[in-house]
Design a protein around this motif. Structure first.
Motif, PDB file in Angstrom:
ATOM      1  N   SER A 161       0.817  -1.203   0.000  1.00  0.00           N
ATOM      2  CA  SER A 161       0.000   0.000   0.000  1.00  0.00           C
ATOM      3  C   SER A 161       0.850   1.252   0.000  1.00  0.00           C
ATOM      4  CB  SER A 161      -0.941  -0.012   1.204  1.00  0.00           C
ATOM      5  OG  SER A 161      -0.208  -0.032   2.413  1.00  0.00           O
ATOM      6  N   GLY A 162       2.061   1.170   0.511  1.00  0.00           N
ATOM      7  CA  GLY A 162       2.941   2.321   0.516  1.00  0.00           C
ATOM      8  C   GLY A 162       3.413   2.701  -0.863  1.00  0.00           C
ATOM      9  N   ASP A 163       3.348   1.743  -1.831  1.00  0.00           N
ATOM     10  CA  ASP A 163       3.794   1.999  -3.181  1.00  0.00           C
ATOM     11  C   ASP A 163       2.649   2.406  -4.095  1.00  0.00           C
ATOM     12  OD1 ASP A 163       6.332   1.261  -2.467  1.00  0.00           O
ATOM     13  OD2 ASP A 163       6.053  -0.839  -3.000  1.00  0.00           O
ATOM     14  N   ARG A 164       1.411   2.346  -3.623  1.00  0.00           N
ATOM     15  CA  ARG A 164       0.277   2.616  -4.484  1.00  0.00           C
ATOM     16  C   ARG A 164      -0.119   4.079  -4.398  1.00  0.00           C
ATOM     17  NH1 ARG A 164      -4.354  -1.506  -3.059  1.00  0.00           N
ATOM     18  NH2 ARG A 164      -3.688  -1.056  -0.946  1.00  0.00           N
ATOM     19  N   ALA A 165      -0.498   4.614  -5.543  1.00  0.00           N
ATOM     20  CA  ALA A 165      -0.994   5.983  -5.557  1.00  0.00           C
ATOM     21  C   ALA A 165      -2.350   6.025  -4.881  1.00  0.00           C
ATOM     22  CB  ALA A 165      -1.120   6.470  -7.006  1.00  0.00           C
ATOM     23  N   PRO A 166      -2.683   7.160  -4.252  1.00  0.00           N
ATOM     24  CA  PRO A 166      -3.995   7.263  -3.631  1.00  0.00           C
ATOM     25  C   PRO A 166      -5.088   7.047  -4.670  1.00  0.00           C
ATOM     26  CG  PRO A 166      -2.584   9.075  -2.956  1.00  0.00           C
ATOM     27  CD  PRO A 166      -1.864   8.363  -4.048  1.00  0.00           C
ATOM     28  N   GLU A 167      -6.186   6.438  -4.282  1.00  0.00           N
ATOM     29  CA  GLU A 167      -7.272   6.185  -5.204  1.00  0.00           C
ATOM     30  C   GLU A 167      -8.595   6.521  -4.523  1.00  0.00           C
ATOM     31  OE1 GLU A 167      -7.990   1.905  -5.899  1.00  0.00           O
ATOM     32  OE2 GLU A 167      -6.258   1.604  -4.598  1.00  0.00           O
ATOM     33  N   THR A 168      -9.563   6.856  -5.339  1.00  0.00           N
ATOM     34  CA  THR A 168     -10.885   7.182  -4.828  1.00  0.00           C
ATOM     35  C   THR A 168     -11.787   5.978  -5.016  1.00  0.00           C
ATOM     36  OG1 THR A 168     -10.597   9.488  -5.412  1.00  0.00           O
ATOM     37  CG2 THR A 168     -12.844   8.721  -5.062  1.00  0.00           C
ATOM     38  N   ARG A 169     -12.473   5.591  -3.977  1.00  0.00           N
ATOM     39  CA  ARG A 169     -13.363   4.444  -4.044  1.00  0.00           C
ATOM     40  C   ARG A 169     -14.769   4.865  -3.661  1.00  0.00           C
ATOM     41  NH1 ARG A 169     -10.048  -0.676  -1.459  1.00  0.00           N
ATOM     42  NH2 ARG A 169      -8.263  -0.548  -2.813  1.00  0.00           N
ATOM     43  N   SER A 170     -15.725   4.311  -4.348  1.00  0.00           N
ATOM     44  CA  SER A 170     -17.122   4.565  -4.034  1.00  0.00           C
ATOM     45  C   SER A 170     -17.838   3.242  -3.912  1.00  0.00           C
ATOM     46  CB  SER A 170     -17.769   5.426  -5.126  1.00  0.00           C
ATOM     47  OG  SER A 170     -17.687   4.773  -6.375  1.00  0.00           O
ATOM     48  N   ALA A 171     -19.009   3.266  -3.293  1.00  0.00           N
ATOM     49  CA  ALA A 171     -19.745   2.031  -3.077  1.00  0.00           C
ATOM     50  C   ALA A 171     -20.172   1.399  -4.392  1.00  0.00           C
ATOM     51  CB  ALA A 171     -20.961   2.301  -2.201  1.00  0.00           C
ATOM     52  N   SER A 172     -20.445   2.212  -5.420  1.00  0.00           N
ATOM     53  CA  SER A 172     -20.848   1.692  -6.718  1.00  0.00           C
ATOM     54  C   SER A 172     -20.490   2.740  -7.759  1.00  0.00           C
ATOM     55  CB  SER A 172     -22.344   1.416  -6.728  1.00  0.00           C
ATOM     56  OG  SER A 172     -22.745   0.852  -7.958  1.00  0.00           O
ATOM     57  N   PRO A 173     -19.944   2.361  -8.918  1.00  0.00           N
ATOM     58  CA  PRO A 173     -19.747   0.995  -9.347  1.00  0.00           C
ATOM     59  C   PRO A 173     -18.584   0.315  -8.628  1.00  0.00           C
ATOM     60  CG  PRO A 173     -18.795   2.483 -10.944  1.00  0.00           C
ATOM     61  CD  PRO A 173     -19.481   3.342  -9.926  1.00  0.00           C
ATOM     62  N   LEU A 174     -18.678  -0.994  -8.522  1.00  0.00           N
ATOM     63  CA  LEU A 174     -17.617  -1.771  -7.909  1.00  0.00           C
ATOM     64  C   LEU A 174     -16.507  -2.015  -8.909  1.00  0.00           C
ATOM     65  CD1 LEU A 174     -19.574  -4.537  -5.999  1.00  0.00           C
ATOM     66  CD2 LEU A 174     -18.535  -2.481  -5.085  1.00  0.00           C
ATOM     67  N   SER A 175     -15.292  -2.162  -8.379  1.00  0.00           N
ATOM     68  CA  SER A 175     -14.226  -2.619  -9.228  1.00  0.00           C
ATOM     69  C   SER A 175     -14.055  -4.118  -9.072  1.00  0.00           C
ATOM     70  CB  SER A 175     -12.937  -1.850  -8.937  1.00  0.00           C
ATOM     71  OG  SER A 175     -12.800  -1.565  -7.591  1.00  0.00           O
ATOM     72  N   HIS A 176     -12.954  -4.616  -9.462  1.00  0.00           N
ATOM     73  CA  HIS A 176     -12.754  -6.043  -9.718  1.00  0.00           C
ATOM     74  C   HIS A 176     -13.201  -6.942  -8.569  1.00  0.00           C
ATOM     75  CE1 HIS A 176     -10.749  -9.682 -11.106  1.00  0.00           C
ATOM     76  NE2 HIS A 176     -10.609  -9.080 -12.276  1.00  0.00           N
ATOM     77  N   ILE A 177     -13.857  -8.054  -8.935  1.00  0.00           N
ATOM     78  CA  ILE A 177     -14.293  -9.066  -7.967  1.00  0.00           C
ATOM     79  C   ILE A 177     -13.203 -10.124  -7.837  1.00  0.00           C
ATOM     80  CG2 ILE A 177     -15.953 -10.930  -7.584  1.00  0.00           C
ATOM     81  CD1 ILE A 177     -18.040  -9.131  -8.947  1.00  0.00           C
ATOM     82  N   HIS A 178     -12.906 -10.508  -6.596  1.00  0.00           N
ATOM     83  CA  HIS A 178     -11.854 -11.489  -6.343  1.00  0.00           C
ATOM     84  C   HIS A 178     -12.368 -12.802  -5.770  1.00  0.00           C
ATOM     85  CE1 HIS A 178      -8.917  -8.467  -7.281  1.00  0.00           C
ATOM     86  NE2 HIS A 178      -9.246  -7.697  -6.265  1.00  0.00           N
TER      87      HIS A 178
END
Length: 295
Positions: free
Chosen positions: A32-49
């Motif tokens: 996580s220290g290497d990842r750029a900040p990102e914005t997340r919202s409840a929908s739409p969802l991103s990738h399912i694992h």
């Protein structure tokens, strides 16, 4: 003697696709220290694992936490954690096991190790390997043994209690499935076909035969796999052969979970689909829309 089945020419493109998917799976999730900040919202969802069923409730592990569908099929967040749950499974006693990375800005190590929930994902507790391992695939055997594929190290790890781990075979895989009848039989999806172990994952025969992306073995007579193009197959002979069933709606697959010989769930690019007739037809249970840059 392990039999090797020649790959049909039609699977060459699928093999290339799976090779690319494996490369992404092994490298996409940095600390996580290497990842750029990102914005997340409840929908739409991103990738399912990952997908799991507790009772009759469907739970979906995503890049943004755990979700469940409402009556209209819209994703509803479960609990407060929005971690990137890369590996996810529901055990026979209804407990959730997961792995991955914390949400941006969250405290704690970059790799979650193994975390567990006994209340359907509302709260989580650390079990082991925090800061050390990111499992991209998790499965449990009938005796509650936990099998986890450590993507960063390309290693299968096995634990009787989820706390103390034994390092098993080294391999490049995208998914694993443990036999419900024999905890020593483990399958892995690789770029050269399905690899099989009969000694609890200590050794694997070379991948051969059908090139599949995701595997799930929900009951002794319920082994299924889906290829990178979304074609669903049913396994025979414990994975020695594969029979084509149908094509799952929505494009390339992202996760597969088999409940029994008739019921299974597949996540694709536009939703989570359920079949109640052994994969011949599907109904969308939850709508999703992947966003750019997901893994």
């Amino acid at each position: 003697m392990t039999k090797h089945f020649p790959r049909p020419p039609a699977t060459a493109a699928a093999a290339l696709t799976l090779t690319l998917a494996l490369s992404l799976a092994l490298t996409a999730c940095s600390s996580s220290g290497d990842r750029a900040p990102e914005t997340r919202s409840a929908s739409p969802l991103s990738h399912i694992h990952g997908l799991g069923l507790r009772g009759d409730n469907l739970y979906v592990a995503t890049h943004q936490g755990i979700y469940t569908p409402d009556a209209d099929g819209s994703p509803v967040p479960v609990g407060d954690r929005r971690d990137d749950f890369m590996g996810f499974t529901v055990t026979a006693d209804g407990h959730f096991l997961a792995s991955g990375h914390p949400a941006p800005g969250a405290d704690g190590p970059a790799d979650l190790g193994l975390v567990a929930s006994t209340d359907s994902g509302r709260t989580w507790r650390e079990k082991s390997l925090a800061g050390k391992v990111d499992f991209h695939a998790l499965d449990t055997a009938r005796d509650a043994t936990v099998y986890g594929y450590d993507s960063a190290n390309g290693l299968l790890r096995v634990s009787a209690d989820g706390v103390t781990w034994d390092d098993r075979a080294a391999l490049r895989a995208l998914d694993i499935a443990v036999s419900p009848a024999d905890p020593g039989t483990v399958l892995a999806s690789t770029e050269s076909g399905v690899a099989r172990s009969t000694d609890g994952g200590r050794t694997f025969a070379p991948g051969a035969g059908r090139v599949l992306a995701y595997l799930s073995w929900g009951a002794p007579d319920a082994l299924f796999g889906v290829d990178p193009d979304g074609v669903l197959f049913r396994g025979t002979g414990g994975g020695a052969g594969w029979t084509r069933v149908s094509t799952v709606p929505g494009g390339a697959p992202q996760a597969l979970t088999v409940v029994d010989a008739r019921r299974l769930f597949v996540a694709t690019g536009d939703g989570v689909y359920e079949s109640r007739d052994a994969g011949r037809t599907f109904e969308r249970r939850m709508a999703v829309k992947a966003t750019a840059g997901d893994h």
